[in-house]
Design an enzyme around this catalytic site. Structure first.
Site, PDB file in Angstrom:
ATOM      1  N   ASN A  40      -1.938   6.233   8.078  1.00 26.53           N
ATOM      2  CA  ASN A  40      -2.161   6.109   9.516  1.00 26.53           C
ATOM      3  C   ASN A  40      -1.993   7.451  10.226  1.00 26.53           C
ATOM      4  O   ASN A  40      -2.769   7.791  11.128  1.00 26.53           O
ATOM      5  CB  ASN A  40      -1.191   5.087  10.120  1.00 26.53           C
ATOM      6  CG  ASN A  40      -1.710   3.661  10.015  1.00 26.53           C
ATOM      7  OD1 ASN A  40      -2.913   3.439   9.965  1.00 26.53           O
ATOM      8  ND2 ASN A  40      -0.800   2.706   9.990  1.00 26.53           N
ATOM      9  N   ILE A  42       0.853  -1.188   0.000  1.00 23.05           N
ATOM     10  CA  ILE A  42       0.000   0.000   0.000  1.00 23.05           C
ATOM     11  C   ILE A  42       0.889   1.238   0.000  1.00 23.05           C
ATOM     12  O   ILE A  42       1.744   1.402   0.871  1.00 23.05           O
ATOM     13  CB  ILE A  42      -0.932   0.012   1.231  1.00 23.05           C
ATOM     14  CG1 ILE A  42      -1.832  -1.225   1.232  1.00 23.05           C
ATOM     15  CG2 ILE A  42      -1.777   1.283   1.254  1.00 23.05           C
ATOM     16  CD1 ILE A  42      -2.718  -1.353   2.450  1.00 23.05           C
ATOM     17  N   GLU A  70       1.767  -3.632   5.795  1.00 27.21           N
ATOM     18  CA  GLU A  70       0.877  -3.212   4.712  1.00 27.21           C
ATOM     19  C   GLU A  70       1.184  -3.947   3.413  1.00 27.21           C
ATOM     20  O   GLU A  70       0.739  -3.539   2.334  1.00 27.21           O
ATOM     21  CB  GLU A  70       0.980  -1.700   4.488  1.00 27.21           C
ATOM     22  CG  GLU A  70       2.317  -1.219   3.939  1.00 27.21           C
ATOM     23  CD  GLU A  70       3.320  -0.874   5.023  1.00 27.21           C
ATOM     24  OE1 GLU A  70       4.215  -0.064   4.755  1.00 27.21           O
ATOM     25  OE2 GLU A  70       3.209  -1.422   6.140  1.00 27.21           O
TER      26      GLU A  70
END
Length: 317
Positions: A195, A188, A231
């Site tokens: 975040n 990602i 991720e």
């Protein structure tokens, strides 16, 4: 045999004596069970394969194929299909120790002697059905434990342990079949910034949504989507050449575009994106499966270096 779904339970009665079959049917139906009758051992085997009963009641002495042989053949069928053992109760007029031992050695779980004590028969059939139910519950519990041990707790796709295991397994299978195998590694883009922008709870939700997209892209039963770490995700594509892997990557790109998950922290676009590395090879004993991971990781690095939100391919010759 697999677990039966009969409700009420189905009892298969095998006896060459019509009067005895009628008595057994009545006794079982009084308990609320379904009953199907077989006139001999061969008929019993045919009905067993077709109906998958919950319990089998079989007479020890029958023409053509006796109950002992019938029990043995039922076990052969079950071993061939890789299932559980269906409880078999032997009905015998032979109460000598040798006959009893032969019944158990043939695969019977329990037995009753003639003349039949009907209350005893009913209790024993009930007990066998309770054992089947308990075994089914234990099997379900084991399957759930296996699922928990091999699934990522957050995203519910396969975890790293399952990924490693499946990669080795399919590598060996593709090597035997001399078929191509592909791997897609996905990362990602700017997830740390995601975040930082939205918070870790939204970050977890983002991971779930991406995992769902990847899992849907792994359409075939032999494809495996997994959380590789953090991720990063991976899709193992057995029996898939480079062209097939590219099609899957394009499906993922389209799904990400359609989903349009907002990402204000991204440095390349306003929605969430993925970088992907694709590697393909025909497994061979001189190549370790880890080389496929290394190649896909190298392609992923190239995708990031080229600007992210894209895929790159690396082939192992």
């Amino acid at each position: 045999m697999t677990f039966s779904t009969h409700n009420p339970p189905l009892i298969l009665v095998a006896d060459d004596d019509k009067v005895m079959r009628v008595c057994l049917r009545q006794a079982m139906e009084q308990e609320g069970y379904q009953v199907v009758e077989a006139v001999d051992g061969e008929n019993c085997l045919a009905l067993f394969s077709k109906l998958n009963p919950d319990v089998v009641l079989v007479d020890a002495v029958m023409p053509h194929m006796d109950g002992f042989t019938c029990c043995q053949q039922i076990q052969v069928l079950e071993r061939r299909e890789g299932g559980i053992q269906t409880p078999i109760l032997m009905i015998t007029g032979l109460d000598d120790e040798e006959s009893v031992e032969q019944a158990f050695a043939s695969g019977a779980i329990d037995f009753v002697t003639k003349p039949i004590h009907w209350a005893v028969l009913r209790r024993r059939v009930k007990h066998l059905l309770q054992q089947v139910k308990l075994y089914e519950q234990l099997q379900d519990a084991n399957e759930e434990l296996t699922r928990l041990a091999t699934s990522d707790g957050l995203t519910q796709v396969a975890n790293r342990r399952r990924f490693d295991q499946y990669l080795q397994q399919e590598w060996q299978r593709m090597m035997r079949d001399r078929s191509p195998m592909s791997l897609i590694l996905c990362d990602i883009d700017f997830f740390k910034l995601y975040n930082d922008t939205y918070g870790h709870q939204d970050g977890d939700d983002c991971l779930k949504q991406v995992a769902k997209i990847l899992d849907r892209a792994a359409k075939r039963s032999i494809d495996l989507a997994a959380r590789y770490g953090g991720e990063e995700f991976a899709i193992i594509l057995p029996n898939t050449d480079q062209e097939g892997a590219l099609r899957v990557a394009k499906v993922i790109q389209t799904a990400m575009t359609d989903k349009a998950i907002p990402h204000r922290g991204s440095k390349i676009k306003e929605t969430l994106s993925l970088s992907m590395g694709i590697a393909t090879t025909v497994p061979h004993n001189i190549i370790a499966p880890e080389m496929l991971i290394t190649a896909a990781d190298r392609a992923l690095y190239q995708a990031k270096e080229a600007g992210r939100d894209r895929f790159r391919v690396f082939s192992i010759s």
